[in-house]
Design an enzyme around this catalytic site. Sequence first.
Site, mmCIF file in Angstrom:
data_model
loop_
_atom_site.group_PDB
_atom_site.id
_atom_site.type_symbol
_atom_site.label_atom_id
_atom_site.label_comp_id
_atom_site.label_asym_id
_atom_site.label_seq_id
_atom_site.Cartn_x
_atom_site.Cartn_y
_atom_site.Cartn_z
ATOM 1 N N ASP A 70 26.556 35.609 -20.162
ATOM 2 C CA ASP A 70 26.128 36.613 -19.192
ATOM 3 C C ASP A 70 24.694 37.045 -19.453
ATOM 4 O OD1 ASP A 70 26.746 37.890 -21.585
ATOM 5 O OD2 ASP A 70 28.398 39.051 -20.774
ATOM 6 N N ASN A 139 37.354 48.030 -22.891
ATOM 7 C CA ASN A 139 38.157 48.101 -21.666
ATOM 8 C C ASN A 139 38.788 46.747 -21.335
ATOM 9 O OD1 ASN A 139 35.961 46.627 -20.862
ATOM 10 N ND2 ASN A 139 35.305 48.024 -19.234
ATOM 11 N N HIS A 141 37.152 43.868 -21.202
ATOM 12 C CA HIS A 141 36.285 42.874 -20.549
ATOM 13 C C HIS A 141 36.021 41.695 -21.474
ATOM 14 C CE1 HIS A 141 32.188 44.882 -21.823
ATOM 15 N NE2 HIS A 141 32.582 44.034 -22.737
ATOM 16 N N GLU A 146 34.585 42.973 -15.843
ATOM 17 C CA GLU A 146 35.163 44.290 -16.057
ATOM 18 C C GLU A 146 36.555 44.350 -15.416
ATOM 19 O OE1 GLU A 146 33.628 45.922 -18.133
ATOM 20 O OE2 GLU A 146 31.497 46.234 -17.722
HETATM 21 P P1 PGA Z 1 30.819 43.958 -29.325
HETATM 22 O O1 PGA Z 1 30.916 43.714 -27.758
HETATM 23 O O2 PGA Z 1 31.078 42.630 -29.969
HETATM 24 O O3 PGA Z 1 29.411 44.438 -29.546
HETATM 25 O O4 PGA Z 1 31.851 44.973 -29.669
HETATM 26 C C1 PGA Z 1 31.988 42.998 -27.269
HETATM 27 C C2 PGA Z 1 31.916 42.954 -25.770
HETATM 28 O O5 PGA Z 1 31.533 43.964 -25.172
HETATM 29 O O6 PGA Z 1 32.250 41.922 -25.190
#
Ligand code: PGA
Length: 260
Positions: A70, A139, A141, A146
């Site tokens: 992304d 959440n 994702h 999302e």
């Molecule tokens: P993080 O992010 O590894 O910094 O916790 C994970 C994500 O948001 O996909």
Amino acid sequence: MRERPFAMEIFVVPDASGTGAVAAGILAAVIRSKPDAVLGVATGSSPLPVYAALAEHQLDMSRVQAFALDEYVGLAAGHPQSYAEVVRSEVTERLGLDPALVSVPDGVAEDPHHAAALYDAAIRAAGGVDVQILGIGHNGHIAFNEPGSGLDSRTRVEFLAGRTRQANARYFRSIDDVPTQCITQGLGTIREARHLLMVVNGADKAEILAAALHGPVSPECPASVLQLHPHVTVVADEAAAGLLGVKLGQVAVRVATPSA
Ligand code: PGA
């Protein structure tokens, strides 16, 4: 009814550096046997120990191809928090990849929707992703899919959830500087990778990880699509695995039987 046999390996290790070592071992095995492997690379904090540990393997990765999951829409080219920059420093340079073989969605394209479609097509044209590294958001994702994302969605322009912008504000001066839109590989795109390798650290991820692996498969928890994939490896530290029923030092292999 599941149409294909389904196996999920879960490795539980003491800490984040352990997750990096285990996941890097898996990636190194793939790259040794397929020097021109196509990797799906993720940003965020969870995969950083993976890249650090993979660098220690000192493999020739000059023929490895990589696709990022992304990118933010609208950050100026070269912005330090653009995923193009993060991938350049944490992946391409650290691992010695050929920059010409590393792709990130074009978040500054005049038409980001068109850029998203081109990106999706480029992954297919490369023969698809051999191993896709994934983190998981609080959440549920994966990439910037999302809650509410279609389980078959393709690479597209999306809005970031408020919780995601809050979580990512730590990388910016303030939350107001966090972009509101992104280009993200879709859940359908991600599911086409031949192997999904999820890396999860920290007690704050325990609840969502358990929901993703044991709860209903639903757009409300995008990471639940892991349950639909035939080859998934989850590498979690002890804190993140706290609600999985898999203890430190155990490797769980779950083979699902066809069910309604
Ligand atoms: P993080 O992010 O590894 O910094 O916790 C994970 C994500 O948001 O996909």
